[in-house]
Design a protein around this motif. Sequence first.
Motif, PDB file in Angstrom:
ATOM      1  N   PHE A   1      16.599  59.721-100.913  1.00 40.32           N
ATOM      2  CA  PHE A   1      17.680  60.467-101.574  1.00 40.32           C
ATOM      3  C   PHE A   1      17.215  61.876-101.929  1.00 40.32           C
ATOM      4  O   PHE A   1      17.929  62.860-101.687  1.00 40.32           O
ATOM      5  N   ALA A   2      16.015  61.986-102.495  1.00 39.06           N
ATOM      6  CA  ALA A   2      15.481  63.306-102.843  1.00 39.06           C
ATOM      7  C   ALA A   2      15.261  64.143-101.584  1.00 39.06           C
ATOM      8  O   ALA A   2      15.512  65.357-101.575  1.00 39.06           O
ATOM      9  N   TRP A   3      14.805  63.490-100.515  1.00 44.56           N
ATOM     10  CA  TRP A   3      14.555  64.177 -99.240  1.00 44.56           C
ATOM     11  C   TRP A   3      15.817  64.884 -98.753  1.00 44.56           C
ATOM     12  O   TRP A   3      15.791  66.058 -98.391  1.00 44.56           O
ATOM     13  N   ILE A   4      16.926  64.165 -98.768  1.00 47.95           N
ATOM     14  CA  ILE A   4      18.173  64.745 -98.269  1.00 47.95           C
ATOM     15  C   ILE A   4      18.745  65.753 -99.260  1.00 47.95           C
ATOM     16  O   ILE A   4      19.314  66.780 -98.869  1.00 47.95           O
ATOM     17  N   MET A   5      18.567  65.505-100.559  1.00 48.26           N
ATOM     18  CA  MET A   5      19.076  66.440-101.564  1.00 48.26           C
ATOM     19  C   MET A   5      18.404  67.804-101.444  1.00 48.26           C
ATOM     20  O   MET A   5      19.068  68.845-101.512  1.00 48.26           O
ATOM     21  N   PHE A   6      17.093  67.814-101.275  1.00 49.48           N
ATOM     22  CA  PHE A   6      16.379  69.084-101.140  1.00 49.48           C
ATOM     23  C   PHE A   6      16.860  69.858 -99.914  1.00 49.48           C
ATOM     24  O   PHE A   6      16.987  71.085 -99.949  1.00 49.48           O
ATOM     25  N   ARG A   7      17.134  69.151 -98.845  1.00 50.53           N
ATOM     26  CA  ARG A   7      17.563  69.822 -97.616  1.00 50.53           C
ATOM     27  C   ARG A   7      19.007  70.297 -97.699  1.00 50.53           C
ATOM     28  O   ARG A   7      19.377  71.249 -97.010  1.00 50.53           O
TER      29      ARG A   7
ATOM     30  N   ASP B   1      14.413  71.945-111.662  1.00 49.70           N
ATOM     31  CA  ASP B   1      13.114  72.395-112.171  1.00 49.70           C
ATOM     32  C   ASP B   1      12.022  72.091-111.149  1.00 49.70           C
ATOM     33  O   ASP B   1      11.664  70.927-110.933  1.00 49.70           O
ATOM     34  N   ASN B   2      11.495  73.147-110.520  1.00 51.83           N
ATOM     35  CA  ASN B   2      10.469  72.960-109.492  1.00 51.83           C
ATOM     36  C   ASN B   2       9.138  72.471-110.048  1.00 51.83           C
ATOM     37  O   ASN B   2       8.257  72.059-109.281  1.00 51.83           O
ATOM     38  N   THR B   3       8.982  72.529-111.366  1.00 53.14           N
ATOM     39  CA  THR B   3       7.725  72.053-111.952  1.00 53.14           C
ATOM     40  C   THR B   3       7.682  70.529-112.049  1.00 53.14           C
ATOM     41  O   THR B   3       6.609  69.949-112.211  1.00 53.14           O
ATOM     42  N   LEU B   4       8.843  69.898-111.947  1.00 50.30           N
ATOM     43  CA  LEU B   4       8.884  68.436-111.983  1.00 50.30           C
ATOM     44  C   LEU B   4       8.475  67.880-110.621  1.00 50.30           C
ATOM     45  O   LEU B   4       8.752  68.494-109.583  1.00 50.30           O
ATOM     46  N   PRO B   5       7.824  66.729-110.594  1.00 54.32           N
ATOM     47  CA  PRO B   5       7.345  66.173-109.319  1.00 54.32           C
ATOM     48  C   PRO B   5       8.491  65.726-108.415  1.00 54.32           C
ATOM     49  O   PRO B   5       9.556  65.319-108.883  1.00 54.32           O
ATOM     50  N   ASP B   6       8.245  65.818-107.124  1.00 52.30           N
ATOM     51  CA  ASP B   6       9.185  65.325-106.121  1.00 52.30           C
ATOM     52  C   ASP B   6       9.117  63.796-106.117  1.00 52.30           C
ATOM     53  O   ASP B   6       8.037  63.229-105.920  1.00 52.30           O
ATOM     54  N   PRO B   7      10.235  63.109-106.332  1.00 57.94           N
ATOM     55  CA  PRO B   7      10.202  61.637-106.354  1.00 57.94           C
ATOM     56  C   PRO B   7       9.768  61.020-105.029  1.00 57.94           C
ATOM     57  O   PRO B   7       9.307  59.875-104.992  1.00 57.94           O
ATOM     58  N   GLY B   8       9.942  61.764-103.940  1.00 60.49           N
ATOM     59  CA  GLY B   8       9.530  61.249-102.640  1.00 60.49           C
ATOM     60  C   GLY B   8      10.438  60.170-102.078  1.00 60.49           C
ATOM     61  O   GLY B   8      10.046  59.433-101.167  1.00 60.49           O
ATOM     62  N   THR B   9      11.643  60.078-102.587  1.00 61.79           N
ATOM     63  CA  THR B   9      12.597  59.071-102.113  1.00 61.79           C
ATOM     64  C   THR B   9      13.458  59.655-100.989  1.00 61.79           C
ATOM     65  O   THR B   9      13.591  60.884-100.876  1.00 61.79           O
TER      66      THR B   9
END
Length: 247
Positions: free
Chosen positions: A84-90, A74-82
Motif C-alpha cells: 500500500f505504501a509502495w503504490i501511495m508513494f508512486r 513527513d519524510n522523517t517517518l520510516p517507510d512502512p515497506g508495505t
Amino acid sequence: MEFFTLMFIGMIYELIIILISAILLILILKRYQIKKHRLTLILFFIFLNLTLAIIFSWLSKLIVLYSQINYLEDNTLPDPGTPFAWIMFRIIEFRISFVFVSIGTILSYILKVRVFDQGYKPYERNLIFSFGIFTILYAFFVFIRGFLFLDVLAFLFVSILMIIVYIPFLFRCFNAYTSVEKRTYQIAFISLAIMSLSFVLIFIMFLIDRVLILLGDPGFTVFYFAAWAFSIIGIVSAYLGYIRPRS
C-alpha cells in the motif's frame, strides 16, 4: 496564498479537466461504435491514458490533502515497506501519471505509423518502444523516497519520449497539410498537428512550473494550469478535425 490552498485549487481544476476529458472520451467512443474506424480507437486509448494520468495527478492531491497518512506527509517517518505504501508513494510523486503518459505516447507513435501508412522503420520502432518501456519501468521501480533527483530524471525521460514521438508527428502532419488540396484532409492533418504540439506543450508548461518552484515559487503557477488546458486543446482538436469528420 498557502501551499495547501493552492493544492486545493489545483485539485478542483484537475477535476474539471477530468470531467471535460470524460465527456470527450464518450463522444470519441460513440464515433468509433458508429464507424468502427481503427484509428479512432487508437486515439481513444491515447486520450484515455492521458485522462488516467490526470486522474492520478488529481488523486495525488486528494491523498496529500485528506488522507492523514503520517508517513506521506513527513519524510522523517520510516517507510512502512508495505504494498500500500509502495503504490501511495508512486501516486503522490506522479510516477503513475508518468506511466500512463508514456503508454499514451507509445500509442501515438503507432497512430503516426497508421495515419501515414508508412510501415515501421526498424531503428525508429526499436528506439521508441525500448525507450518507452525503459521510461515506464523507471517510473515504477527507480524510486527513493525524498530523493528529488530521481523524480527529475523520471520527468526528463517522459519529456524526451514525448519529444521524439510528437515533434516528428507534428512536422509530418504539417507537411501533409501543405501537400494536400482537399479541405477535409487539410483540416484532419492540421488538427493532428495541433494535438501533437499541445501534448508537447503540456510537459513544457510543467517544466517551467518546476523551474519556478526551484527558484522559490510555492508552485501551481499559471504554467501548471496551462499544462492541463493544453491536454483539452489537443483532444478537442483531434476530435473536431480528425475523428468527427473522418470516422
